[in-house]
Design a protein around this motif. Structure first.
Motif, PDB file in Angstrom:
ATOM      1  N   ASP A 155      -9.599   1.342  -1.129  1.00 19.04           N
ATOM      2  CA  ASP A 155      -8.172   1.617  -1.286  1.00 19.04           C
ATOM      3  C   ASP A 155      -7.295   0.656  -0.494  1.00 19.04           C
ATOM      4  O   ASP A 155      -6.070   0.644  -0.653  1.00 19.04           O
ATOM      5  CB  ASP A 155      -7.849   3.068  -0.886  1.00 19.04           C
ATOM      6  N   VAL A 156      -7.927  -0.185   0.357  1.00 14.93           N
ATOM      7  CA  VAL A 156      -7.171  -1.174   1.120  1.00 14.93           C
ATOM      8  C   VAL A 156      -7.417  -2.577   0.597  1.00 14.93           C
ATOM      9  O   VAL A 156      -7.069  -3.567   1.256  1.00 14.93           O
ATOM     10  CB  VAL A 156      -7.547  -1.096   2.617  1.00 14.93           C
ATOM     11  N   LYS A 160      -4.079  -3.543  -4.173  1.00 16.13           N
ATOM     12  CA  LYS A 160      -4.026  -2.103  -4.392  1.00 16.13           C
ATOM     13  C   LYS A 160      -2.679  -1.556  -3.875  1.00 16.13           C
ATOM     14  O   LYS A 160      -2.097  -2.077  -2.924  1.00 16.13           O
ATOM     15  CB  LYS A 160      -5.171  -1.403  -3.669  1.00 16.13           C
ATOM     16  N   ASN A 161      -2.233  -0.492  -4.509  1.00 10.86           N
ATOM     17  CA  ASN A 161      -0.999   0.176  -4.086  1.00 10.86           C
ATOM     18  C   ASN A 161      -1.284   1.655  -3.877  1.00 10.86           C
ATOM     19  O   ASN A 161      -0.700   2.528  -4.521  1.00 10.86           O
ATOM     20  CB  ASN A 161       0.102  -0.032  -5.130  1.00 10.86           C
ATOM     21  N   THR A 162      -2.215   1.930  -2.972  1.00  8.85           N
ATOM     22  CA  THR A 162      -2.629   3.299  -2.695  1.00  8.85           C
ATOM     23  C   THR A 162      -1.561   3.987  -1.834  1.00  8.85           C
ATOM     24  O   THR A 162      -1.136   3.439  -0.809  1.00  8.85           O
ATOM     25  CB  THR A 162      -3.965   3.318  -1.955  1.00  8.85           C
ATOM     26  N   MET A 205      -1.379  -0.966   3.490  1.00  8.96           N
ATOM     27  CA  MET A 205      -0.038  -1.432   3.822  1.00  8.96           C
ATOM     28  C   MET A 205       0.968  -0.849   2.834  1.00  8.96           C
ATOM     29  O   MET A 205       0.729  -0.826   1.625  1.00  8.96           O
ATOM     30  CB  MET A 205       0.011  -2.950   3.788  1.00  8.96           C
ATOM     31  N   PRO A 206       2.100  -0.371   3.345  1.00  5.28           N
ATOM     32  CA  PRO A 206       3.124   0.164   2.432  1.00  5.28           C
ATOM     33  C   PRO A 206       3.736  -0.935   1.572  1.00  5.28           C
ATOM     34  O   PRO A 206       3.924  -2.061   2.021  1.00  5.28           O
ATOM     35  CB  PRO A 206       4.153   0.765   3.384  1.00  5.28           C
ATOM     36  N   LYS A 207       4.010  -0.602   0.322  1.00  2.00           N
ATOM     37  CA  LYS A 207       4.594  -1.544  -0.618  1.00  2.00           C
ATOM     38  C   LYS A 207       6.075  -1.204  -0.833  1.00  2.00           C
ATOM     39  O   LYS A 207       6.521  -0.082  -0.595  1.00  2.00           O
ATOM     40  CB  LYS A 207       3.842  -1.490  -1.947  1.00  2.00           C
ATOM     41  N   PRO A 208       6.822  -2.166  -1.287  1.00  2.32           N
ATOM     42  CA  PRO A 208       8.251  -1.901  -1.529  1.00  2.32           C
ATOM     43  C   PRO A 208       8.452  -0.824  -2.591  1.00  2.32           C
ATOM     44  O   PRO A 208       7.647  -0.679  -3.510  1.00  2.32           O
ATOM     45  CB  PRO A 208       8.789  -3.249  -1.997  1.00  2.32           C
ATOM     46  N   ALA A 217      12.712  -5.799   0.088  1.00  2.54           N
ATOM     47  CA  ALA A 217      11.457  -5.614  -0.653  1.00  2.54           C
ATOM     48  C   ALA A 217      10.563  -6.841  -0.534  1.00  2.54           C
ATOM     49  O   ALA A 217       9.344  -6.726  -0.378  1.00  2.54           O
ATOM     50  CB  ALA A 217      11.762  -5.313  -2.113  1.00  2.54           C
ATOM     51  N   ASP A 218      11.191  -8.031  -0.578  1.00  2.00           N
ATOM     52  CA  ASP A 218      10.383  -9.249  -0.459  1.00  2.00           C
ATOM     53  C   ASP A 218       9.730  -9.348   0.906  1.00  2.00           C
ATOM     54  O   ASP A 218       8.547  -9.739   1.018  1.00  2.00           O
ATOM     55  CB  ASP A 218      11.265 -10.472  -0.705  1.00  2.00           C
ATOM     56  N   VAL A 219      10.479  -9.040   1.957  1.00  2.00           N
ATOM     57  CA  VAL A 219       9.917  -9.109   3.299  1.00  2.00           C
ATOM     58  C   VAL A 219       8.770  -8.116   3.460  1.00  2.00           C
ATOM     59  O   VAL A 219       7.710  -8.441   4.022  1.00  2.00           O
ATOM     60  CB  VAL A 219      11.017  -8.863   4.351  1.00  2.00           C
ATOM     61  N   MET A 220       8.954  -6.905   2.948  1.00  2.92           N
ATOM     62  CA  MET A 220       7.878  -5.906   3.056  1.00  2.92           C
ATOM     63  C   MET A 220       6.640  -6.355   2.279  1.00  2.92           C
ATOM     64  O   MET A 220       5.500  -6.181   2.740  1.00  2.92           O
ATOM     65  CB  MET A 220       8.378  -4.556   2.550  1.00  2.92           C
ATOM     66  N   MET A 221       6.861  -6.942   1.105  1.00  3.03           N
ATOM     67  CA  MET A 221       5.719  -7.380   0.308  1.00  3.03           C
ATOM     68  C   MET A 221       4.984  -8.539   0.999  1.00  3.03           C
ATOM     69  O   MET A 221       3.757  -8.602   1.005  1.00  3.03           O
ATOM     70  CB  MET A 221       6.181  -7.810  -1.080  1.00  3.03           C
ATOM     71  N   LEU A 222       5.748  -9.459   1.609  1.00  3.41           N
ATOM     72  CA  LEU A 222       5.113 -10.562   2.322  1.00  3.41           C
ATOM     73  C   LEU A 222       4.283 -10.061   3.503  1.00  3.41           C
ATOM     74  O   LEU A 222       3.175 -10.565   3.749  1.00  3.41           O
ATOM     75  CB  LEU A 222       6.168 -11.547   2.800  1.00  3.41           C
ATOM     76  N   ARG A 223       4.807  -9.075   4.224  1.00  3.28           N
ATOM     77  CA  ARG A 223       4.051  -8.521   5.340  1.00  3.28           C
ATOM     78  C   ARG A 223       2.783  -7.825   4.851  1.00  3.28           C
ATOM     79  O   ARG A 223       1.703  -7.963   5.454  1.00  3.28           O
ATOM     80  CB  ARG A 223       4.924  -7.545   6.120  1.00  3.28           C
ATOM     81  N   ALA A 224       2.903  -7.096   3.757  1.00  2.00           N
ATOM     82  CA  ALA A 224       1.723  -6.395   3.209  1.00  2.00           C
ATOM     83  C   ALA A 224       0.661  -7.393   2.757  1.00  2.00           C
ATOM     84  O   ALA A 224      -0.537  -7.230   3.023  1.00  2.00           O
ATOM     85  CB  ALA A 224       2.142  -5.498   2.051  1.00  2.00           C
TER      86      ALA A 224
END
Length: 332
Positions: A155-156, A160-162, A205-208, A217-224
């Protein structure tokens, strides 16, 4: 009366013979009885001589025929003896040649059987060794495939977007699924191994979400993505560790053990294990061809193990490189 006349005539003839030499060689007999007796004796003598000549000629002819027959018989016997000798020599030579040919053929068969036979020319326990190597090759070759399947099912896993709530619920459901010894237990299930890896990897990791603005949203996605990329080498390595103890070779009808179990079997036979003494004793009865085959098998196994070692070193290097990249990269 006849005798005085005969005597007179004889005396006259004798006298005439003495007087004339030519008349001395002639003897006239006027006695018809004597002449008849003389003629009869002459005829008898002539007949006897003729008969004797005929008999001699016949005997001579018979003798010649006997000699000719004897010569023919001798010639035939000589020819027969010569033919027998020739046949005897020829038959003897043929028998010797046939015997030598059979000996050479049988010797060649013995040599071929010794060089290429299943007992002496194909390595120690050829069928068992081939089965062991094939099973080991299948198990070792199945590690990348099994590792990828485990890695993608986490799931990680990257992409994946668990949901965080679902991942937390799964991790808290059974706290005993956090022991890394499960990864090396061939009796453990795939789900148990996967739970251990997921617990070691941490939370997804949480997704946008749809409510976030574009920049946020872009920053969160880059961190994920950064976190997923940094821990992906460790997940790949853990999945490979899990695959090394898995017995699932994805082939119907096969009974290959896990790669670790197969390596233990190889060590048992070639590295001093319980089967090593039997293998060492079997080498003494192998021909040159069998020893070469056994050497080729060992080199093949050595190459396979070296390839596995290179793959392990590559994963280890990737993990250390990731750690260095994390320390040098800082926060996003």
């Amino acid at each position: 009366m006849m005798k005085p006349v005969l005597l007179a005539v004889s005396a006259a003839a004798l006298a005439a013979g003495l007087a004339s030499p030519a008349l001395a060689q002639t003897c006239f007999v006027a006695d018809p009885i004597w002449i008849a007796g003389h003629n009869s004796a002459t005829t008898t003598l002539t007949t006897g001589v003729t008969a004797m000549g005929t008999a001699v000629a016949a005997q001579r002819s018979i003798t010649l025929e006997l000699l000719l027959s004897a010569m023919k018989v001798q010639t035939a016997q000589t020819s027969t003896n010569g033919e027998r000798e020739v046949n005897l020599v020829s038959n003897t030579q043929q028998a010797v040649a046939s015997t030598l040919s059979q000996v050479a053929q049988r010797r060649a068969l013995v040599d071929a059987r010794e060089q290429y036979g299943i007992d002496t020319g194909q390595g120690v326990n050829a069928c068992g060794s081939i089965d062991l190597m094939n099973a080991t090759s299948r198990s070792m070759g199945n590690v990348p495939k099994s590792g990828r399947e485990t890695y993608r099912s986490l799931d990680v896993a990257p992409g994946k977007n668990t949901p965080i709530q679902e991942a937390a619920r799964d991790r808290l459901a059974d706290p005993t699924k956090t022991d890394s010894a499960v990864l090396f237990d061939p009796a453990a299930s795939d789900d148990d191994r996967k739970k251990v890896i997921e617990a070691m990897a941490g939370m997804p990791m949480p997704k946008p979400t749809e409510n976030m603005t574009g920049a946020e949203a872009d920053v969160m996605m880059l961190r994920a993505r950064k976190v997923e990329a940094l821990r992906s080498p460790a997940l790949v390595s853990l999945s490979a560790v899990r695959a090394m103890s898995s017995t699932d070779d994805h082939q119907t009808g096969t009974s290959a053990g896990s790669p670790l179990a197969q390596l233990d079997a190889l060590i048992s036979q070639y590295g001093g294990g319980p089967q090593h003494e039997a293998w060492s004793a079997g080498l003494a009865g192998q021909s040159e061809h069998g020893l070469l085959i056994e050497l080729a098998r060992m080199r093949s196994m050595s190459l396979s193990l070296r390839q596995q070692l290179i793959e392990q070193q590559a994963r280890t290097s990737a993990v250390f490189g990731t750690i260095l990249a994390t320390q040098a990269g800082g926060n996003l």
